[in-house]
Design an enzyme around this catalytic site. Structure first.
Site, PDB file in Angstrom:
ATOM      1  N   ASP A 113       0.817  -1.216   0.000  1.00  0.00           N
ATOM      2  CA  ASP A 113       0.000   0.000   0.000  1.00  0.00           C
ATOM      3  C   ASP A 113       0.854   1.271   0.000  1.00  0.00           C
ATOM      4  O   ASP A 113       0.485   2.256  -0.617  1.00  0.00           O
ATOM      5  CB  ASP A 113      -0.933  -0.012   1.215  1.00  0.00           C
ATOM      6  CG  ASP A 113      -1.925  -1.160   1.135  1.00  0.00           C
ATOM      7  OD1 ASP A 113      -2.687  -1.203   0.160  1.00  0.00           O
ATOM      8  OD2 ASP A 113      -1.909  -2.030   2.029  1.00  0.00           O
ATOM      9  N   GLN A 150       2.045   2.037  -3.598  1.00  0.00           N
ATOM     10  CA  GLN A 150       1.069   1.994  -4.696  1.00  0.00           C
ATOM     11  C   GLN A 150       0.983   3.314  -5.461  1.00  0.00           C
ATOM     12  O   GLN A 150       0.875   3.319  -6.682  1.00  0.00           O
ATOM     13  CB  GLN A 150      -0.316   1.604  -4.164  1.00  0.00           C
ATOM     14  CG  GLN A 150      -0.402   0.113  -3.852  1.00  0.00           C
ATOM     15  CD  GLN A 150      -1.785  -0.329  -3.428  1.00  0.00           C
ATOM     16  OE1 GLN A 150      -2.736   0.451  -3.453  1.00  0.00           O
ATOM     17  NE2 GLN A 150      -1.906  -1.584  -3.037  1.00  0.00           N
ATOM     18  N   HIS A 186      -7.243  -3.627  -1.415  1.00  0.00           N
ATOM     19  CA  HIS A 186      -7.432  -2.825  -0.208  1.00  0.00           C
ATOM     20  C   HIS A 186      -7.638  -1.393  -0.685  1.00  0.00           C
ATOM     21  O   HIS A 186      -6.943  -0.951  -1.608  1.00  0.00           O
ATOM     22  CB  HIS A 186      -6.197  -2.951   0.696  1.00  0.00           C
ATOM     23  CG  HIS A 186      -6.278  -2.170   1.979  1.00  0.00           C
ATOM     24  ND1 HIS A 186      -7.446  -2.015   2.688  1.00  0.00           N
ATOM     25  CD2 HIS A 186      -5.327  -1.507   2.683  1.00  0.00           C
ATOM     26  CE1 HIS A 186      -7.197  -1.295   3.774  1.00  0.00           C
ATOM     27  NE2 HIS A 186      -5.924  -0.962   3.792  1.00  0.00           N
ATOM     28  N   GLY A 215      -2.371 -14.225   1.470  1.00  0.00           N
ATOM     29  CA  GLY A 215      -2.259 -14.801   0.145  1.00  0.00           C
ATOM     30  C   GLY A 215      -1.972 -16.288   0.109  1.00  0.00           C
ATOM     31  O   GLY A 215      -2.501 -17.014  -0.743  1.00  0.00           O
ATOM     32  N   GLU A 264      -1.410 -19.763  25.324  1.00  0.00           N
ATOM     33  CA  GLU A 264      -2.759 -20.350  25.349  1.00  0.00           C
ATOM     34  C   GLU A 264      -3.777 -19.554  24.543  1.00  0.00           C
ATOM     35  O   GLU A 264      -4.905 -19.999  24.317  1.00  0.00           O
ATOM     36  CB  GLU A 264      -3.230 -20.521  26.802  1.00  0.00           C
ATOM     37  CG  GLU A 264      -2.463 -21.634  27.495  1.00  0.00           C
ATOM     38  CD  GLU A 264      -3.057 -21.997  28.850  1.00  0.00           C
ATOM     39  OE1 GLU A 264      -4.273 -21.806  29.053  1.00  0.00           O
ATOM     40  OE2 GLU A 264      -2.286 -22.461  29.701  1.00  0.00           O
TER      41      GLU A 264
HETATM   42  P1  NAD Z   1       3.459  -7.925  -0.180  1.00  0.00           P
HETATM   43  O1  NAD Z   1       4.283  -6.993   0.628  1.00  0.00           O
HETATM   44  O2  NAD Z   1       3.351  -9.343   0.246  1.00  0.00           O
HETATM   45  O3  NAD Z   1       3.970  -7.997  -1.675  1.00  0.00           O
HETATM   46  C1  NAD Z   1       4.215  -6.904  -2.436  1.00  0.00           C
HETATM   47  C2  NAD Z   1       4.977  -7.299  -3.675  1.00  0.00           C
HETATM   48  O4  NAD Z   1       5.046  -6.147  -4.499  1.00  0.00           O
HETATM   49  C3  NAD Z   1       6.418  -7.706  -3.456  1.00  0.00           C
HETATM   50  O5  NAD Z   1       6.560  -9.041  -3.188  1.00  0.00           O
HETATM   51  C4  NAD Z   1       7.020  -7.372  -4.784  1.00  0.00           C
HETATM   52  O6  NAD Z   1       6.833  -8.451  -5.676  1.00  0.00           O
HETATM   53  C5  NAD Z   1       6.196  -6.226  -5.301  1.00  0.00           C
HETATM   54  N1  NAD Z   1       6.856  -4.921  -5.293  1.00  0.00           N
HETATM   55  C6  NAD Z   1       7.465  -4.294  -4.256  1.00  0.00           C
HETATM   56  N2  NAD Z   1       7.913  -3.101  -4.665  1.00  0.00           N
HETATM   57  C7  NAD Z   1       7.569  -2.970  -5.990  1.00  0.00           C
HETATM   58  C8  NAD Z   1       7.745  -1.953  -6.972  1.00  0.00           C
HETATM   59  N3  NAD Z   1       8.354  -0.805  -6.668  1.00  0.00           N
HETATM   60  N4  NAD Z   1       7.253  -2.169  -8.226  1.00  0.00           N
HETATM   61  C9  NAD Z   1       6.604  -3.306  -8.524  1.00  0.00           C
HETATM   62  N5  NAD Z   1       6.421  -4.300  -7.635  1.00  0.00           N
HETATM   63  C10 NAD Z   1       6.899  -4.136  -6.386  1.00  0.00           C
HETATM   64  O7  NAD Z   1       2.010  -7.237  -0.328  1.00  0.00           O
HETATM   65  P2  NAD Z   1       0.588  -7.900  -0.011  1.00  0.00           P
HETATM   66  O8  NAD Z   1       0.499  -8.170   1.448  1.00  0.00           O
HETATM   67  O9  NAD Z   1       0.310  -8.977  -0.959  1.00  0.00           O
HETATM   68  O10 NAD Z   1      -0.362  -6.648  -0.291  1.00  0.00           O
HETATM   69  C11 NAD Z   1      -0.795  -6.312  -1.584  1.00  0.00           C
HETATM   70  C12 NAD Z   1      -2.160  -5.664  -1.451  1.00  0.00           C
HETATM   71  O11 NAD Z   1      -3.084  -6.628  -0.960  1.00  0.00           O
HETATM   72  C13 NAD Z   1      -2.215  -4.499  -0.477  1.00  0.00           C
HETATM   73  O12 NAD Z   1      -3.108  -3.534  -0.982  1.00  0.00           O
HETATM   74  C14 NAD Z   1      -2.761  -5.128   0.782  1.00  0.00           C
HETATM   75  O13 NAD Z   1      -3.414  -4.200   1.632  1.00  0.00           O
HETATM   76  C15 NAD Z   1      -3.740  -6.105   0.181  1.00  0.00           C
HETATM   77  N6  NAD Z   1      -4.141  -7.218   1.042  1.00  0.00           N
HETATM   78  C16 NAD Z   1      -3.206  -7.970   1.671  1.00  0.00           C
HETATM   79  C17 NAD Z   1      -3.593  -9.042   2.458  1.00  0.00           C
HETATM   80  C18 NAD Z   1      -2.579  -9.907   3.152  1.00  0.00           C
HETATM   81  O14 NAD Z   1      -2.985 -10.727   3.954  1.00  0.00           O
HETATM   82  N7  NAD Z   1      -1.290  -9.807   2.904  1.00  0.00           N
HETATM   83  C19 NAD Z   1      -4.958  -9.364   2.583  1.00  0.00           C
HETATM   84  C20 NAD Z   1      -5.906  -8.614   1.873  1.00  0.00           C
HETATM   85  C21 NAD Z   1      -5.480  -7.538   1.106  1.00  0.00           C
END
Ligand code: NAD
Ligand code: MG
Length: 347
Positions: free
Chosen positions: A88, A91, A112, A138, A235
């Protein structure tokens, strides 16, 4: 669809997957959500591209799965639906790279709503803006899909230029497996504000503070750190698992009558009306944008406060005690390896 809930819920039968038939989807990011969405969609027959920086350490992992990888700008230029799954906090910067490639009727999608809701990304009027947010990390979105199961998800439409935004988002939700479990309709505002509130007040902030304060109270009173650790942290999982499986009563029914009576009569003294007032104050900071402003500034300044408070958490005695105690359990090591193996390395 069902009318037993106050929220609209969609299932596979409500989805027309043909809305993604002639669509190339660009998944930006290959982290927790990115790898799961990309792989699930590919296996659902969707044409998927992955957008990563030239020097991204995730490139190899994505290519090894047979996915075509390009820079965010390259894949955005080829795609009609762009799913923004980078962290985020970056982004808005990645969005600047892809904005020139947003054509009439394209879809900009999120998991998100933070950057849209707080105006860090302001998409042009000629694209749809939607959200499909699995309600789980994920690696579970991926594992559930592989097992033929689904992960519940949220769906929201912020901007519907084509008149087909909901149908397209539903087709996406089905392709990543969410419609197998149920897709709940929400708004960007509701998703963002409830998500921030949940993680700050209950899930991440509230629980860890409760654990630390309980631990410190016992240790300060002269009890052993090991006993305090087991009672206040270890626990917790058993209790949470019971609530997850069968609600509050499943938990109360499973503990002893002494635990139930003590808990029911004392719980509200711990999380009392002051805690409730603090919760309302925190919700207010989320709603009026104060929290978002603070977090954006913190990132712009290079995260000085975040780094410090994170270090203090790491240095808490309960972490050291816990590490020693957990190493006595062979299962904890296996569980860690198992989880680590399923999530690609971050970069
Ligand atoms: P993450 O941190 O796991 O992964 C982000 C990925 O983005 C990195 O692995 C990399 O491949 C890539 N990245 C990093 N910098 C970059 C750049 N400058 N240019 C291009 N790619 C780049 O992120 P996430 O947790 O998967 O989150 C992604 C979205 O999903 C967010 O909006 C988050 O709020 C949302 N989300 C996450 C979860 C969760 O459980 N992790 C759940 C629901 C929604
Ligand atoms: Mg969350």
């Amino acid at each position: 669809m069902t009318d037993e809930f106050t929220t609209q819920i969609y299932y596979e039968d409500d989805v027309d997957e043909s809305y993604l038939e002639d669509t190339t989807v660009a998944v930006l990011g290959y982290g927790s959500q990115g790898h799961a969405h990309a792989l699930n969609m590919k296996e659902s027959g969707v044409d998927v591209l992955v957008g990563l920086r030239e020097d991204s350490s995730s490139r190899e992992a994505a290519e090894a799965e047979g996915l075509e990888v390009g820079t965010p700008a390259e894949v955005a230029a080829k795609a009609q639906l762009i799913s923004v799954l980078v962290p985020d906090t970056i982004q808005a910067a990645v969005y600047d790279e892809i904005e020139p490639h947003l054509e009439d009727g394209d879809t900009l999608q999120f998991a998100h709503g933070l950057n849209i809701h707080y105006n860090q990304i302001q998409p042009p009027a000629h694209v749809d803006v939607t959200m499909v947010a699995p309600k789980s990390p994920g690696h579970l979105v991926r594992r559930n899909y592989e097992n033929g199961e689904g992960t519940p998800g949220l769906l929201a439409v912020y901007q519907d230029t084509t008149g087909e935004a909901t149908q397209r988002a539903l087709a996406y939700a089905k392709a990543i497996g969410c419609a197998r479990a149920g897709v709940l309709e929400t708004t960007f505002q509701e998703e963002v504000e409830t998500d921030l509130f949940g993680e700050q007040v209950v899930l991440c902030g509230g629980v860890t503070s409760l654990v630390k304060q309980g631990y410190e109270t016992l240790v300060d009173a002269g009890y052993s750190p090991e006993a305090a650790y087991f009672e206040c942290m270890n626990e917790l999982k058993l209790i949470v698992d019971l609530m997850y499986e069968g609600g509050l009563m499943e938990m109360w029914n499973s503990v002893s009558d002494t635990a139930e009576y003590g808990g029911l009569t004392r719980g509200d003294r711990v999380v009392d009306e002051h805690a409730r007032e603090n919760m309302e104050e925190i919700l207010e900071e989320i709603q009026n944008g104060d929290f978002a402003r603070e977090w954006i500034l913190e990132n712009q300044a290079g995260r000085p406060g975040y780094t410090q408070i994170r270090q203090a958490e790491q240095d808490h005695e309960i972490e050291e005690v816990g590490e020693r105690l957990r190493s006595l359990f062979s299962w904890s090591e296996e569980a860690t390896e198992d989880d680590a193996a399923e999530v690609p390395a971050d970069d």
